[in-house]
Design an enzyme around this catalytic site. Structure first.
Site, PDB file in Angstrom:
ATOM      1  N   SER A 142       0.508  -1.131   0.173  1.00  0.00           N
ATOM      2  CA  SER A 142       0.411  -0.405   0.151  1.00  0.00           C
ATOM      3  C   SER A 142       0.657   1.263  -0.006  1.00  0.00           C
ATOM      4  CB  SER A 142      -0.523  -0.227   1.226  1.00  0.00           C
ATOM      5  OG  SER A 142      -1.001   1.316   1.498  1.00  0.00           O
ATOM      6  N   TYR A 155      -1.027   0.127  10.074  1.00  0.00           N
ATOM      7  CA  TYR A 155      -0.632  -0.175   9.189  1.00  0.00           C
ATOM      8  C   TYR A 155       0.705  -0.204   8.217  1.00  0.00           C
ATOM      9  CZ  TYR A 155      -3.131  -0.792   4.321  1.00  0.00           C
ATOM     10  OH  TYR A 155      -3.790  -1.514   2.994  1.00  0.00           O
ATOM     11  N   LYS A 159       2.744  -2.915   6.158  1.00  0.00           N
ATOM     12  CA  LYS A 159       2.927  -2.906   4.502  1.00  0.00           C
ATOM     13  C   LYS A 159       4.235  -2.724   4.054  1.00  0.00           C
ATOM     14  CE  LYS A 159      -1.792  -3.882   3.166  1.00  0.00           C
ATOM     15  NZ  LYS A 159      -1.446  -5.460   2.408  1.00  0.00           N
TER      16      LYS A 159
END
Length: 172
Positions: A142, A155, A159
């Protein structure tokens, strides 16, 4: 193009994962559907893929639970005899600023994205190598992992870790 091939797509009951599984099914790949959701959502995903004329199985392995992931791989291998394509797409969000992120919110996001990818990739990678016919492994990252995003420290870290894992796996 992918007739008689099998694709295991994590997080494939909806959204991007279902779109990936559908694209692979459109090329003839049998699909191992993985993800969570209401039974109607799971049935709808399988029905959509089966309309492509391929076989599917569903396994609800939780990407934070290695034993369930191993069972999913064994189910795929037992049903289709092989896994040719792995797409690591499963993920969760626990959006909050670093100050508000508690340890449990950090751990589950990192465990699902990073450890889950490791846990599902290891047996598939080994299977592909031992078979001597190769295969394809795709890990989804991402922009949160590449450049960062407000409220996504957990997150983004997970990622970004996937980028390093992917590069190192390619060398292996």
């Amino acid at each position: 193009m992918l007739k008689n091939r099998t694709a295991l797509v994590t997080g494939s009951t909806s959204g991007i994962g279902l779109a990936i599984a559908d694209a692979l099914a459109a090329q003839g790949a049998n699909i191992v559907v993985n993800g969570f959701g209401e039974p109607e959502v799971i049935r709808a995903a399988e029905t959509q893929l089966q309309k492509r004329g391929v076989k599917t199985i569903y396994h609800g392995a939780d990407m934070s639970k290695p034993a369930e992931i191993e069972q999913m791989f064994r189910a795929a291998e037992g049903t289709f005899g092989r896994v040719d394509i792995l797409v690591n797409n499963a993920g969760i969000l626990r959006d909050m600023t670093l100050i508000k992120t508690d340890e449990a919110s950090w751990d589950i996001v990192v465990q699902v994205h990073l450890k889950g990818t490791y846990c599902v990739t290891r047996p598939v990678f080994t299977h592909m190598k031992e078979r001597g016919q190769g295969g394809v492994i795709v890990n989804t990252s991402s922009t949160s992992g590449l450049i960062g995003n407000f409220g996504q420290c957990n997150y983004g870290a997970a990622k970004a870790g996937l980028v390093g894992l992917t590069r190192s796996m390619a060398l292996d």
